[in-house]
Design an enzyme around this catalytic site. Sequence first.
Site, PDB file in Angstrom:
ATOM      1  CD  GLU A 151       0.837  -4.988   8.494  1.00 21.94           C
ATOM      2  OE1 GLU A 151       1.474  -5.989   8.124  1.00 21.94           O
ATOM      3  OE2 GLU A 151       1.177  -3.811   8.264  1.00 21.94           O
ATOM      4  CG  HIS A 174      -0.165   0.006   2.524  1.00 20.31           C
ATOM      5  ND1 HIS A 174       0.450   1.124   3.035  1.00 20.31           N
ATOM      6  CD2 HIS A 174       0.074  -0.994   3.405  1.00 20.31           C
ATOM      7  CE1 HIS A 174       1.044   0.820   4.175  1.00 20.31           C
ATOM      8  NE2 HIS A 174       0.832  -0.463   4.427  1.00 20.31           N
ATOM      9  CD  GLU A 208       4.091   9.002   3.459  1.00 16.36           C
ATOM     10  OE1 GLU A 208       5.314   9.094   3.634  1.00 16.36           O
ATOM     11  OE2 GLU A 208       3.352   9.958   3.105  1.00 16.36           O
ATOM     12  CB  ALA A 209      -0.906   4.460   5.670  1.00 15.38           C
ATOM     13  NE  ARG A 244      -1.269  -0.080   6.769  1.00 12.08           N
ATOM     14  CZ  ARG A 244      -1.717  -0.559   7.918  1.00 12.08           C
ATOM     15  NH1 ARG A 244      -2.784   0.001   8.498  1.00 12.08           N
ATOM     16  NH2 ARG A 244      -1.113  -1.565   8.516  1.00 12.08           N
ATOM     17  CG  ASN A 296      -0.153   3.107   9.858  1.00  9.90           C
ATOM     18  OD1 ASN A 296      -0.601   3.432   8.771  1.00  9.90           O
ATOM     19  ND2 ASN A 296       0.382   1.903  10.091  1.00  9.90           N
ATOM     20  CG  ASN A 297       3.175   3.660   6.645  1.00  9.69           C
ATOM     21  OD1 ASN A 297       2.527   3.628   5.614  1.00  9.69           O
ATOM     22  ND2 ASN A 297       3.397   2.552   7.368  1.00  9.69           N
TER      23      ASN A 297
END
Length: 867
Positions: free
Chosen positions: A603, A525, A527-528, A576, A530-531
Amino acid sequence: MAEREGTTGKSETAKREEEVLAFWRENKTFERSLEKDAPKGEFVFYDGPPFATGLPHHGSLLSSIIKDVIPRYKTMRGYRVRRRWGWDTHGLPIETLVEKELGLKTKKDIETLGVDKFNAKAREMVMKFVDEWEKYVERIGRWVDFKNSYKTMDNTYIGSVWWALKEIYSKGLLYEGRKVLMYCPHCETPLAKAEIAMDNTYQDVTEEAVTVKFELVDHPGTYFLAWTTTPWTLPGNIGLAVGGEIEYVKARIVPHASITDRTGTHHVTETTYIYIAKDILEKCDRAYPGGPYIYGNEFGLVIEEEIKGEKLIGLKYRPLFDVPALKSDNSYKVWPANFVTTSEGTGIVHIAPMYGEDDFTLGVNYQLPTAQLLNANGTYNDLAPEFLRDIYLRDANKDIKRDLQERGLLFARENHTHSYPHCYRCGTPLIYNAVPSWFINIQKVKARMLEENEKVNWVPEHLKHGRFKNIVESAPDWTISRNRFWASPLPIWKSKEGKVMVIGSLRELKEKVKKSGNCYFTMRHGEAENNLEGILSSAVPGEYGLTKEGEETAQKEAEKLKGQNINLIFVSPVRRAQETARIVAEALGIPAHNVITDERVREQGMGVFEKGLIQEHWKMYTTSADQYELKPKGGESAMDAKRRMGDFLYDLESEYSDQNILIVSHGGPIWSLKAAARGASPIEMQKMHEKEYPPKGVIEELIFAPIPVNANYELDLHRPYTDSIVLLDDEGREYERIKEVVDCWVESGCMPFAEYHYPFENKEEFERRFPGDFIAEYIAQTRTWFYYLHAIGIILFDKLTFRNVVTTGTIVAADGSKMSKSKGNYTDPLELIAQYGSDALRLYLMSSPVMQAEDLRFRDEDVRDAH
């Protein structure tokens, strides 16, 4: 005289030696000996790997001592001597241990349990005594590289064995045939003669032999007499053999005479005529007044005619049993044979082609039927007479004799003592049995084997032109297939039409394997949120979506896929990943129903670390291996993720065909997916994490072909995983693997190059170090390891495998019996060393006749004297 034992139970000598061992360990003395200058170059030593099926005894330590003495000496003379330990891990020795451990009695029990479970247990047990072996070997002062040991069960080792077999096949020296081989009904597999000839597998047995009457078709009341020690073979009788130049007599048994055998006296009430070799009657007359079988009126018979065997050829007789599968125009006739003698029996040989080497050859020459009356486990099958079906062959002896007795066809019976082969592992009496097998043609290379043997320095010297030369000269073709489980699978696949495909590498397997036609792509995925914050999140659907940059990256990556004709997208249920898949689907025009959410590509579960910081999660790993195996409470390990991702991938391969599939998931799961696709081991997976961890938002092609993998999606070339692999040829024909595995002596013979994973790795190093300068083992290995090393070297490289060989004798207990832990007929070596030291043991053995290939009765007091 030995020093008194101290309070620790060890002599002062033993304590001093242990101090030396500690010094060597601390200063890495052995390792430094390998690093020092070697002005004379390399002295190449091949170490024959032992089976780790029990603790070492003095016999196994003997070979370790000579394997230490020579390399040390050569090191001091200015050579570098690499000494890598290896383990023989396959074959009947291990299988027998597993059967006992699991309480399994038959091959069928193993198949019921499951080959995967049986082999998993074998893998677990095979290294059970490794630590103990290392302790013993170090204590006798041997320098050897244990940490870098190779194992015959390693995929790399098996890969080299496959390469060797493919090469042998390409040279026209590997073929399938049916021959009469020594066969174990318990293990349900043929064995090579060399396996049976070693380690006292022949035992004296006393069995009841029988003389049977075969009535001539055209002369009722006239019988050929034939003698056998194996009554169970009589239902398979299909001919009789005589010597063309042997003198036979036709004799009339006088009515009312008495026929006596071990079961009593029987009275003859009808005129009976018999054919028997003249020499046999004369021997009986000399040995037993009146003969061993017949009493009254001298022999109780009148000789009617003397006749050469050649005059009996072609006469027909009535079959003992009604076996439709054995009937033909050539069945139940008398045939000439040069193997017939008058040394025992009657001079007339009962022929059952499926159960005797000479019988089989005669059957082939005269086109006799070849019907197998036995099941693989030694019980009679449905082709046999009905009263014998499902009965074990040795149990059937009494039924066969009773039936013949009742029909008046059992002429005599008496006890007979002879030497008989037994299975070298399970102890079951073997049989000669015509079974299909794969063979290496030794006859075509025998001349080169003898020629190259002239270059070998044998110690003792007489073995060169004595035992070893005789073994080579008389060697049959090598039967290399075994109907078992724990071994390298034969890399042979067959089509329904009988065409053969031999695979020589994993790469070739991937090229030939039947594929779905699918093409796979992976995408982590974008960039989210939480990243950016370094937060772990595996919840479904989760609260963290893509950042602006993550959306843009997904859009750009989708553009790269426009020429790939993506048909399907499989996506994680996490938000995401869902957002990423939606962007790609819209960019590529993929309809919503072709975007499939699959829970398996979610995940990796974070458990107690959910919404925690990444660095906190990483603190739970103290080693790189932990990253693969450990899981947080309530979460998953990388191994767990790999299993579900592997399940997912192989399901796609079986359910879809000719599709271009994009998998949108997360960093950890995609890393695990790549590892599953390659069949990566934990160590390989760790390396992949360092170099190939998927970056956010990037699309990559996933190269995949089905390969043999275990439940953890690790490459495993053993059964049953190779059994499920279907191959295709250029014309689209399907090939399935034959079920047989490789004789473990093939693996032993491949040791010089297989330890290197040659020719796929270390090619130059192996070729520089071949042939070896020195090998050593005990005398029985003359017909096994030494012979097979020599044969493989000639077949593959057209030259000898070793230049010098030291052959020791066999160490037995003080009373002459085989050393046995269960018998308690020897002192544990460590106990003896604790008293007198290992140098005393080394000196005693090296200076004894055992070093001249003579047997040695081991006595503790001789070690004391050496001390």
